[in-house]
Design a protein around this motif. Sequence first.
Motif, PDB file in Angstrom:
ATOM      1  N   MET A   1     -10.654  13.397 -72.500  1.00  0.00           N
ATOM      2  CA  MET A   1     -11.200  13.146 -71.191  1.00  0.00           C
ATOM      3  C   MET A   1     -10.471  11.953 -70.564  1.00  0.00           C
ATOM      4  O   MET A   1     -10.255  10.949 -71.206  1.00  0.00           O
ATOM      5  N   LYS A   2     -10.076  12.093 -69.317  1.00  0.00           N
ATOM      6  CA  LYS A   2      -9.336  11.049 -68.626  1.00  0.00           C
ATOM      7  C   LYS A   2     -10.279   9.983 -68.077  1.00  0.00           C
ATOM      8  O   LYS A   2     -11.473  10.220 -67.890  1.00  0.00           O
ATOM      9  N   ARG A   3      -9.722   8.812 -67.808  1.00  0.00           N
ATOM     10  CA  ARG A   3     -10.513   7.712 -67.236  1.00  0.00           C
ATOM     11  C   ARG A   3     -11.138   8.120 -65.903  1.00  0.00           C
ATOM     12  O   ARG A   3     -12.229   7.692 -65.572  1.00  0.00           O
ATOM     13  N   GLU A   4     -10.435   8.940 -65.131  1.00  0.00           N
ATOM     14  CA  GLU A   4     -10.964   9.400 -63.849  1.00  0.00           C
ATOM     15  C   GLU A   4     -12.247  10.202 -64.054  1.00  0.00           C
ATOM     16  O   GLU A   4     -13.186  10.105 -63.260  1.00  0.00           O
ATOM     17  N   ASP A   5     -12.275  11.002 -65.121  1.00  0.00           N
ATOM     18  CA  ASP A   5     -13.465  11.795 -65.431  1.00  0.00           C
ATOM     19  C   ASP A   5     -14.633  10.890 -65.821  1.00  0.00           C
ATOM     20  O   ASP A   5     -15.776  11.137 -65.439  1.00  0.00           O
ATOM     21  N   ILE A   6     -14.330   9.848 -66.596  1.00  0.00           N
ATOM     22  CA  ILE A   6     -15.372   8.891 -66.985  1.00  0.00           C
ATOM     23  C   ILE A   6     -15.924   8.196 -65.744  1.00  0.00           C
ATOM     24  O   ILE A   6     -17.128   8.007 -65.599  1.00  0.00           O
ATOM     25  N   ARG A   7     -15.041   7.818 -64.832  1.00  0.00           N
ATOM     26  CA  ARG A   7     -15.477   7.164 -63.596  1.00  0.00           C
ATOM     27  C   ARG A   7     -16.371   8.109 -62.788  1.00  0.00           C
ATOM     28  O   ARG A   7     -17.368   7.695 -62.206  1.00  0.00           O
ATOM     29  N   GLU A   8     -16.033   9.382 -62.750  1.00  0.00           N
ATOM     30  CA  GLU A   8     -16.842  10.358 -62.022  1.00  0.00           C
ATOM     31  C   GLU A   8     -18.228  10.489 -62.649  1.00  0.00           C
ATOM     32  O   GLU A   8     -19.235  10.508 -61.951  1.00  0.00           O
ATOM     33  N   ILE A   9     -18.286  10.556 -63.963  1.00  0.00           N
ATOM     34  CA  ILE A   9     -19.579  10.610 -64.655  1.00  0.00           C
ATOM     35  C   ILE A   9     -20.368   9.335 -64.385  1.00  0.00           C
ATOM     36  O   ILE A   9     -21.583   9.384 -64.133  1.00  0.00           O
ATOM     37  N   THR A  10     -19.696   8.206 -64.403  1.00  0.00           N
ATOM     38  CA  THR A  10     -20.353   6.931 -64.127  1.00  0.00           C
ATOM     39  C   THR A  10     -20.946   6.938 -62.719  1.00  0.00           C
ATOM     40  O   THR A  10     -22.096   6.555 -62.511  1.00  0.00           O
ATOM     41  N   MET A  11     -20.165   7.395 -61.743  1.00  0.00           N
ATOM     42  CA  MET A  11     -20.659   7.474 -60.367  1.00  0.00           C
ATOM     43  C   MET A  11     -21.870   8.391 -60.279  1.00  0.00           C
ATOM     44  O   MET A  11     -22.847   8.089 -59.585  1.00  0.00           O
ATOM     45  N   GLN A  12     -21.850   9.497 -60.989  1.00  0.00           N
ATOM     46  CA  GLN A  12     -22.986  10.416 -60.976  1.00  0.00           C
ATOM     47  C   GLN A  12     -24.230   9.757 -61.571  1.00  0.00           C
ATOM     48  O   GLN A  12     -25.344   9.945 -61.067  1.00  0.00           O
ATOM     49  N   LEU A  13     -24.048   8.969 -62.624  1.00  0.00           N
ATOM     50  CA  LEU A  13     -25.177   8.227 -63.197  1.00  0.00           C
ATOM     51  C   LEU A  13     -25.721   7.199 -62.207  1.00  0.00           C
ATOM     52  O   LEU A  13     -26.939   7.022 -62.093  1.00  0.00           O
ATOM     53  N   VAL A  14     -24.838   6.527 -61.499  1.00  0.00           N
ATOM     54  CA  VAL A  14     -25.267   5.549 -60.498  1.00  0.00           C
ATOM     55  C   VAL A  14     -26.042   6.248 -59.384  1.00  0.00           C
ATOM     56  O   VAL A  14     -27.061   5.740 -58.905  1.00  0.00           O
ATOM     57  N   TYR A  15     -25.598   7.426 -58.998  1.00  0.00           N
ATOM     58  CA  TYR A  15     -26.322   8.228 -58.001  1.00  0.00           C
ATOM     59  C   TYR A  15     -27.733   8.545 -58.511  1.00  0.00           C
ATOM     60  O   TYR A  15     -28.716   8.387 -57.784  1.00  0.00           O
ATOM     61  N   GLN A  16     -27.839   8.976 -59.763  1.00  0.00           N
ATOM     62  CA  GLN A  16     -29.154   9.273 -60.346  1.00  0.00           C
ATOM     63  C   GLN A  16     -30.030   8.024 -60.398  1.00  0.00           C
ATOM     64  O   GLN A  16     -31.237   8.093 -60.134  1.00  0.00           O
ATOM     65  N   MET A  17     -29.430   6.896 -60.725  1.00  0.00           N
ATOM     66  CA  MET A  17     -30.181   5.642 -60.758  1.00  0.00           C
ATOM     67  C   MET A  17     -30.774   5.335 -59.381  1.00  0.00           C
ATOM     68  O   MET A  17     -31.932   4.934 -59.263  1.00  0.00           O
ATOM     69  N   MET A  19     -31.433   7.475 -56.959  1.00  0.00           N
ATOM     70  CA  MET A  19     -32.449   8.467 -56.604  1.00  0.00           C
ATOM     71  C   MET A  19     -33.781   8.181 -57.286  1.00  0.00           C
ATOM     72  O   MET A  19     -34.837   8.473 -56.734  1.00  0.00           O
ATOM     73  N   THR A  20     -33.735   7.605 -58.480  1.00  0.00           N
ATOM     74  CA  THR A  20     -34.973   7.287 -59.203  1.00  0.00           C
ATOM     75  C   THR A  20     -35.388   5.829 -59.017  1.00  0.00           C
ATOM     76  O   THR A  20     -36.434   5.426 -59.518  1.00  0.00           O
ATOM     77  N   ASP A  21     -34.542   5.060 -58.311  1.00  0.00           N
ATOM     78  CA  ASP A  21     -34.761   3.627 -58.103  1.00  0.00           C
ATOM     79  C   ASP A  21     -34.962   2.901 -59.427  1.00  0.00           C
ATOM     80  O   ASP A  21     -35.800   2.019 -59.561  1.00  0.00           O
ATOM     81  N   ASP A  22     -34.177   3.304 -60.408  1.00  0.00           N
ATOM     82  CA  ASP A  22     -34.233   2.700 -61.741  1.00  0.00           C
ATOM     83  C   ASP A  22     -32.799   2.453 -62.195  1.00  0.00           C
ATOM     84  O   ASP A  22     -32.082   3.387 -62.547  1.00  0.00           O
ATOM     85  N   PHE A  23     -32.401   1.193 -62.180  1.00  0.00           N
ATOM     86  CA  PHE A  23     -31.023   0.840 -62.494  1.00  0.00           C
ATOM     87  C   PHE A  23     -30.866   0.334 -63.925  1.00  0.00           C
ATOM     88  O   PHE A  23     -29.878  -0.305 -64.249  1.00  0.00           O
ATOM     89  N   ARG A  24     -31.832   0.641 -64.778  1.00  0.00           N
ATOM     90  CA  ARG A  24     -31.704   0.266 -66.189  1.00  0.00           C
ATOM     91  C   ARG A  24     -30.818   1.273 -66.906  1.00  0.00           C
ATOM     92  O   ARG A  24     -30.848   2.457 -66.615  1.00  0.00           O
TER      93      ARG A  24
END
Length: 130
Positions: A1-17, A19-24
């Motif tokens: 998996m490339k670093r770009e893919d990891i960054r995309e997954i990270t961004m998706q997690l931040v989006y979920q955070m 949406m749930t207003d939970d940044f833990r």
Amino acid sequence: MKREDIREITMQLVYQMDMTDDFRVDDLSIIDENVKAASKKQASETLAAIQDHHDEIDKVISENLDKWSIERIAKTDLAILRTAVAEMLYVESIPVSVSINEAVNLAKKYGDDRSYAFINSVLGKISRSI
């Protein structure tokens, strides 16, 4: 998996955070256990920075918006900005130019027709101030 893919997954997690207003960050199981250690470290550092510095990251974003408020930014664009700003300010192993370039690429993929220019502008201002 490339670093770009990891960054995309990270961004998706931040989006979920957002949406749930939970940044833990309790669990990084979404990141495949077979991912290279350096990529895992990148995601972990970025998510930890967002968790620990969420208010400061949002303040930096807000201070660099022209005639906009952070509440008006599309959630996907905001997730991209938060990810990039966290990297720019708190992840020393990632050059600022790489964070900006990758954010623009994510905006082209996930944002609307003008997202990439908006994100590039905001991040450009931030990079000049740090």
